[in-house]
Enzyme design. Structure first.
Site, PDB file in Angstrom:
ATOM      1  N   PRO A   1       0.857  -1.194   0.000  1.00 24.45           N
ATOM      2  CA  PRO A   1       0.000   0.000   0.000  1.00 24.45           C
ATOM      3  C   PRO A   1       0.888   1.238   0.000  1.00 24.45           C
ATOM      4  O   PRO A   1       1.822   1.311   0.799  1.00 24.45           O
ATOM      5  CB  PRO A   1      -0.776  -0.129   1.323  1.00 24.45           C
ATOM      6  CG  PRO A   1       0.013  -1.059   2.179  1.00 24.45           C
ATOM      7  CD  PRO A   1       0.847  -1.915   1.270  1.00 24.45           C
ATOM      8  N   MET A   2       0.621   2.172  -0.903  1.00 30.16           N
ATOM      9  CA  MET A   2       1.404   3.423  -0.909  1.00 30.16           C
ATOM     10  C   MET A   2       0.472   4.593  -1.176  1.00 30.16           C
ATOM     11  O   MET A   2      -0.084   4.732  -2.279  1.00 30.16           O
ATOM     12  CB  MET A   2       2.512   3.358  -1.964  1.00 30.16           C
ATOM     13  CG  MET A   2       3.709   2.530  -1.512  1.00 30.16           C
ATOM     14  SD  MET A   2       5.046   2.508  -2.723  1.00 30.16           S
ATOM     15  CE  MET A   2       4.370   1.437  -3.966  1.00 30.16           C
TER      16      MET A   2
ATOM     17  N   GLN B   1      -6.782  -1.394   2.946  1.00 30.58           N
ATOM     18  CA  GLN B   1      -6.082  -1.091   4.190  1.00 30.58           C
ATOM     19  C   GLN B   1      -6.748   0.068   4.922  1.00 30.58           C
ATOM     20  O   GLN B   1      -7.029   1.113   4.317  1.00 30.58           O
ATOM     21  CB  GLN B   1      -4.620  -0.737   3.929  1.00 30.58           C
ATOM     22  CG  GLN B   1      -3.844  -0.697   5.249  1.00 30.58           C
ATOM     23  CD  GLN B   1      -2.452  -0.125   5.125  1.00 30.58           C
ATOM     24  OE1 GLN B   1      -2.272   1.031   4.757  1.00 30.58           O
ATOM     25  NE2 GLN B   1      -1.456  -0.928   5.454  1.00 30.58           N
TER      26      GLN B   1
ATOM     27  N   CYS C   1       2.504   2.952   9.844  1.00 29.85           N
ATOM     28  CA  CYS C   1       2.760   4.282   9.283  1.00 29.85           C
ATOM     29  C   CYS C   1       3.503   5.150  10.305  1.00 29.85           C
ATOM     30  O   CYS C   1       3.033   5.340  11.429  1.00 29.85           O
ATOM     31  CB  CYS C   1       1.456   4.967   8.870  1.00 29.85           C
ATOM     32  SG  CYS C   1       1.784   6.606   8.194  1.00 29.85           S
TER      33      CYS C   1
ATOM     34  N   LYS D   1      -0.261  -4.971   8.944  1.00 29.92           N
ATOM     35  CA  LYS D   1       1.055  -4.545   8.445  1.00 29.92           C
ATOM     36  C   LYS D   1       1.790  -3.789   9.543  1.00 29.92           C
ATOM     37  O   LYS D   1       1.288  -2.793  10.058  1.00 29.92           O
ATOM     38  CB  LYS D   1       0.888  -3.681   7.192  1.00 29.92           C
ATOM     39  CG  LYS D   1       2.202  -3.276   6.553  1.00 29.92           C
ATOM     40  CD  LYS D   1       1.977  -2.844   5.110  1.00 29.92           C
ATOM     41  CE  LYS D   1       3.238  -2.343   4.443  1.00 29.92           C
ATOM     42  NZ  LYS D   1       3.610  -0.980   4.845  1.00 29.92           N
TER      43      LYS D   1
ATOM     44  N   ASP E   1      12.965  -2.551   0.878  1.00 27.93           N
ATOM     45  CA  ASP E   1      14.149  -2.454   0.014  1.00 27.93           C
ATOM     46  C   ASP E   1      14.239  -3.528  -1.069  1.00 27.93           C
ATOM     47  O   ASP E   1      15.340  -3.883  -1.484  1.00 27.93           O
ATOM     48  CB  ASP E   1      15.441  -2.480   0.855  1.00 27.93           C
ATOM     49  CG  ASP E   1      15.514  -1.330   1.845  1.00 27.93           C
ATOM     50  OD1 ASP E   1      14.696  -0.398   1.734  1.00 27.93           O
ATOM     51  OD2 ASP E   1      16.380  -1.374   2.738  1.00 27.93           O
TER      52      ASP E   1
ATOM     53  N   ARG F   1       8.440   0.747  -3.165  1.00 29.62           N
ATOM     54  CA  ARG F   1       9.128   1.721  -4.025  1.00 29.62           C
ATOM     55  C   ARG F   1       9.760   1.081  -5.245  1.00 29.62           C
ATOM     56  O   ARG F   1       9.872   1.720  -6.294  1.00 29.62           O
ATOM     57  CB  ARG F   1      10.166   2.474  -3.187  1.00 29.62           C
ATOM     58  CG  ARG F   1       9.510   3.411  -2.166  1.00 29.62           C
ATOM     59  CD  ARG F   1      10.499   3.863  -1.109  1.00 29.62           C
ATOM     60  NE  ARG F   1      10.989   2.742  -0.328  1.00 29.62           N
ATOM     61  CZ  ARG F   1      12.000   2.800   0.518  1.00 29.62           C
ATOM     62  NH1 ARG F   1      12.648   3.930   0.686  1.00 29.62           N
ATOM     63  NH2 ARG F   1      12.372   1.738   1.201  1.00 29.62           N
TER      64      ARG F   1
HETATM   65  C1  FMN Z   1       4.896   7.174  -0.926  1.00 31.61           C
HETATM   66  C2  FMN Z   1       4.654   6.075   0.065  1.00 31.61           C
HETATM   67  C3  FMN Z   1       3.396   5.895   0.610  1.00 31.61           C
HETATM   68  C4  FMN Z   1       3.155   4.863   1.530  1.00 31.61           C
HETATM   69  N1  FMN Z   1       1.895   4.673   2.002  1.00 31.61           N
HETATM   70  C5  FMN Z   1       1.631   3.609   2.801  1.00 31.61           C
HETATM   71  C6  FMN Z   1       0.308   3.289   3.188  1.00 31.61           C
HETATM   72  O1  FMN Z   1      -0.664   3.952   2.793  1.00 31.61           O
HETATM   73  N2  FMN Z   1       0.130   2.225   4.018  1.00 31.61           N
HETATM   74  C7  FMN Z   1       1.189   1.453   4.456  1.00 31.61           C
HETATM   75  O2  FMN Z   1       0.981   0.489   5.184  1.00 31.61           O
HETATM   76  N3  FMN Z   1       2.445   1.718   4.083  1.00 31.61           N
HETATM   77  C8  FMN Z   1       2.690   2.753   3.256  1.00 31.61           C
HETATM   78  N4  FMN Z   1       3.951   2.969   2.815  1.00 31.61           N
HETATM   79  C9  FMN Z   1       5.028   2.030   3.207  1.00 31.61           C
HETATM   80  C10 FMN Z   1       5.159   0.908   2.151  1.00 31.61           C
HETATM   81  O3  FMN Z   1       3.986   0.142   2.092  1.00 31.61           O
HETATM   82  C11 FMN Z   1       6.346  -0.003   2.469  1.00 31.61           C
HETATM   83  O4  FMN Z   1       6.134  -0.620   3.701  1.00 31.61           O
HETATM   84  C12 FMN Z   1       7.672   0.751   2.518  1.00 31.61           C
HETATM   85  O5  FMN Z   1       7.794   1.652   1.436  1.00 31.61           O
HETATM   86  C13 FMN Z   1       8.874  -0.223   2.494  1.00 31.61           C
HETATM   87  O6  FMN Z   1       8.830  -1.029   1.347  1.00 31.61           O
HETATM   88  P1  FMN Z   1       9.739  -0.703   0.053  1.00 31.61           P
HETATM   89  O7  FMN Z   1      11.153  -0.589   0.511  1.00 31.61           O
HETATM   90  O8  FMN Z   1       9.493  -1.884  -0.865  1.00 31.61           O
HETATM   91  O9  FMN Z   1       9.242   0.590  -0.508  1.00 31.61           O
HETATM   92  C14 FMN Z   1       4.214   4.002   1.918  1.00 31.61           C
HETATM   93  C15 FMN Z   1       5.484   4.190   1.370  1.00 31.61           C
HETATM   94  C16 FMN Z   1       5.714   5.194   0.449  1.00 31.61           C
HETATM   95  C17 FMN Z   1       7.095   5.345  -0.136  1.00 31.61           C
END
Ligand code: FMN
Length: 326
Positions: free
Chosen positions: A20-21, A76, A107, A146, A210, A233
């Site tokens: 989720p982002m 979520q 978060c 999460k 990562d 990401r």
């Molecule tokens: C722009 C952005 C928005 C995010 N929004 C959420 C969200 O709405 N809910 C959530 O559980 N995590 C959110 N995250 C965290 C990601 O779900 C993830 O846990 C975190 O980026 C680490 O994973 P990655 O290294 O693959 O990016 C967000 C991350 C980013 C970068």
């Protein structure tokens, strides 16, 4: 080798999940990735229960938008009031038929943790448990949680919390290998994720943090023993990562580079879907945040990207992107 992943009653096609982002993982982006393949499950961005249940508003409708092919989809929600969270899960179940509900306990943003929501729940395991129990009892679909590995290095509460959550009807746990305090600094800690896998008493744990390549996904699976991998990401600007990881880990295929033509086609289709979702007049402005993710691989220089970010008319942006990127 890609393990198969069962969450409650849902058998996923792959154990690769889209994170989720907020601001990114809307219907427009999810549908594009689904067309490319390899993704077993996607999540909406975190949703505020009050806004979800209030009704009305174009922005809300766009956030909640989905379609028949946008499955399986986890919704979520975040918050710290067990009753409100359960009501919202129930509302979503009745109005949107989610495949599963996910509870955000990770978060790290101050405006969220300051109200006791998101990662603040890592410091309040009793309340986290009550929320999970209430939501799991409210809906007939699987409920997932999460987490991050803890609030800070002195309070790495995720293993204990995972053991507790396993006993209250939660079907899977995702853990991002950073603390809430760390936000996005440093590295995701695979050893800390492994501790959560070991503590979770048989419920699947999804490793997150990562993952930028198929090799990173392989390392996450092998070093933590997790049941699935969540990618955030690493999918922005590279939506092929799911298909590439599936091909590489399942079939041992060497991943060929994605051509500029395919990248541009994906980008333009993404822009079109953004227009369909938010209105054509809003698409160019909303798309500004996406350009840095796509630009380098399309050979768009930084100054040119900054110029492109100024366009307000979607059709003009579309033409200029075509002209610049080919
Ligand atoms: C722009 C952005 C928005 C995010 N929004 C959420 C969200 O709405 N809910 C959530 O559980 N995590 C959110 N995250 C965290 C990601 O779900 C993830 O846990 C975190 O980026 C680490 O994973 P990655 O290294 O693959 O990016 C967000 C991350 C980013 C970068």
């Amino acid at each position: 080798m890609l393990p198969s992943l069962l969450i409650g009653s849902i058998q996923l096609e792959t154990c690769l999940l889209l994170a989720p982002m907020a601001g990114y993982t809307d219907f427009a982006f999810r549908s594009g990735i689904r067309d490319l393949g390899g993704m077993g499950l996607a999540y909406t961005e975190m949703l505020n229960p009050r806004s979800v249940m209030q009704g009305g508003g174009l922005k809300r409708e766009a956030l909640l938008a989905t379609g028949p092919s946008d499955r399986p989809l986890g919704w979520q929600i975040y918050g710290s009031d067990p009753v409100l969270m359960a009501e919202c899960a129930c509302f979503l179940w009745e109005t949107r038929q989610p495949d599963l509900i996910d509870i955000n306990m990770g978060c790290p943003q101050r405006k969220i943790t300051g109200r006791g929501d998101g990662a603040a729940l890592l410091r309040n395991p009793g309340l986290a448990h009550r929320i999970a129990t209430a939501v799991a009892a409210a809906v007939p679909v699987p409920v997932t949680v999460k987490l991050r590995i803890g609030w800070d290095t002195g309070q790495r509460t995720a293993p204990g919390l995972a053991a507790e959550l396993a006993s209250c009807g939660i079907s899977a746990i995702t853990v991002h290998g950073r603390t809430g305090k760390q936000k996005y600094t440093g590295h995701s800690d695979t050893e800390a994720i492994r501790e959560v896998v070991e503590a979770a008493q048989g419920i699947p744990v999804i490793g997150n943090g990562d993952i930028m390549s198929p090799q990173d996904a392989k390392t996450m699976l092998e070093t933590t023993g997790c049941a699935g991998v969540m990618i955030g990401r690493g999918a922005l600007g590279n939506p092929w990562i799911f298909q590439q990881t599936e091909d590489s880990l399942k079939h041992g295929k060497i991943v060929p580079p994605v051509s500029r033509r395919r990248r541009l086609d994906f980008l333009l289709a993404h822009l079109d879907r953004t227009g369909a979702l938010y209105g054509i007049d809003n698409a160019a402005k909303l798309f500004r945040k996406w350009l840095p993710h796509y630009a380098a691989a399309l050979g768009i220089s930084k100054p040119r990207m900054v110029e492109l970010m100024q366009y307000r008319e979607t059709e003009k942006l579309r033409l200029e992107l075509k002209r610049t990127a080919v």
